[in-house]
Design an enzyme around this catalytic site. Sequence first.
Site, short mmCIF file in Angstrom:
data_model
loop_
_atom_site.label_atom_id
_atom_site.label_comp_id
_atom_site.label_asym_id
_atom_site.label_seq_id
_atom_site.Cartn_x
_atom_site.Cartn_y
_atom_site.Cartn_z
N SER A 182 -173.49 -71.89 80.02
CA SER A 182 -172.69 -71.15 79.28
C SER A 182 -172.88 -70.61 78.32
CB SER A 182 -171.06 -71.40 80.06
OG SER A 182 -171.43 -72.87 79.17
N HIS A 210 -169.21 -69.66 85.33
CA HIS A 210 -169.23 -67.99 84.93
C HIS A 210 -169.57 -67.74 85.72
CE1 HIS A 210 -168.14 -69.35 81.07
NE2 HIS A 210 -168.81 -70.95 81.55
N LYS A 241 -161.32 -68.66 84.55
CA LYS A 241 -161.68 -67.80 84.30
C LYS A 241 -161.94 -66.44 85.25
CE LYS A 241 -165.55 -71.09 82.62
NZ LYS A 241 -164.75 -72.05 81.69
#
Length: 394
Positions: A182, A210, A241
């Site tokens: 990340s 991610h 996310k």
Amino acid sequence: MSTALVDYCRSELEALRSARTFKKERVLEGPTGARVRVDGRDVLMLTSNNYLGFANHPRIVEAARKALGRWGNGLGSVRFICGTQELHKELERTISAFFGTEDTILYMSCWNANEGLFQPLLSEEDAILTDGLNHASIIDGIRLCKAKRFVLPHGDLAASEKALQEAQACRRRLYMTDGVFSMEGEVGPIPQLVELCARYDATLVVDDSHATGVLGATGRGSAEELGAMGKVPVFTSTLGKAMGSAAGGFTTGPGPLVELLRQRSRTTLFSNALPPAVTASSLEAFRMLMEDPSPVRKLRENARYFRERMAAEGFDIPKGVHPIVPVIVGDTARALAMSAALFEKGVYVSGFGFPVVPQGHARLRCQISAVHSTADLDEAVDAFRAVGKEFGAI
Ligand SMILES: Cc1ncc(COP(=O)(O)O)c(C=O)c1O
């Protein structure tokens, strides 16, 4: 009362302030999106994990609202006592269908999914191999487990193979990697790890926090991106996310493995169930993505555009495709000062320095969203050009 502990805290905070690594919260005055309101101003949001723009999407908000009416605010319980609703089961089935796995278990966060993963599956006779740059939740989860640890130099396949050979003496082997690192926006070498794990009889687990909803033609993540879909047996990932941006996480994989986590994973056994509104909005996020993956294409196109424009301005940007776009500026003080200057110009982007990233590699971590317009991205580049020149970064 002893004041020793509070005195210690005070002096540590002072040290953080003088090292200019004290993290100050900015308070948003509304929801997050391409723009946010802070300190009475609308600024461009360039530092959020709201990759698909689902955080405040009308369908997501409506799904949460409806769930509050139908299912209430919460269960007042952990899942196995009296905290499981049909909504949880439906989201678990949907995630399994999305990944092509047998079963899924929800957690309150991916932090909890990772923390609760290792201890139920492995003990002293087993081995965990883990990339040195893996997320803090993986590091902490591994600390709770008694298996022999092999912490591998980041991305080093030769070292991984050597460790796998050494770990042949152990009873079982689990190899854990982030799908996307990340701080770098770098995709892990998933196909090579699939191959290595097959050769040395290890179970590969990929934390795709991610990558879920971000990478691959249909947002199925790092394995889809690299042509290894169906070859990674276990994923952990977040719902906080791309997939609604609220909270929640999960582990998805073979039925018996997930069922054993249900029975023994301490972060689900001793922690409340995911609230209905969050469960329903995450479910809606998966439905939206499965109906129409075009936001993933838009995200990809936005990331490509921003990367190319920033590189053309002369910024130091590691190559890649991910919407995490790190702009390397050198030392921590410069990254933080640039972040403040960009904010003054209406662009909200976080600076990261040592010890989060190696000394001398401090950066502004830009994160692109599908809801950014080309004009938004141009505005960000203009602000970066001005601030980059002011601070000698270009
Ligand atoms: C790779 C990775 N794993 C896990 C997490 C934790 O996710 P959550 O916010 O759901 O706890 C993050 C969040 O930053 C992450 O980047």
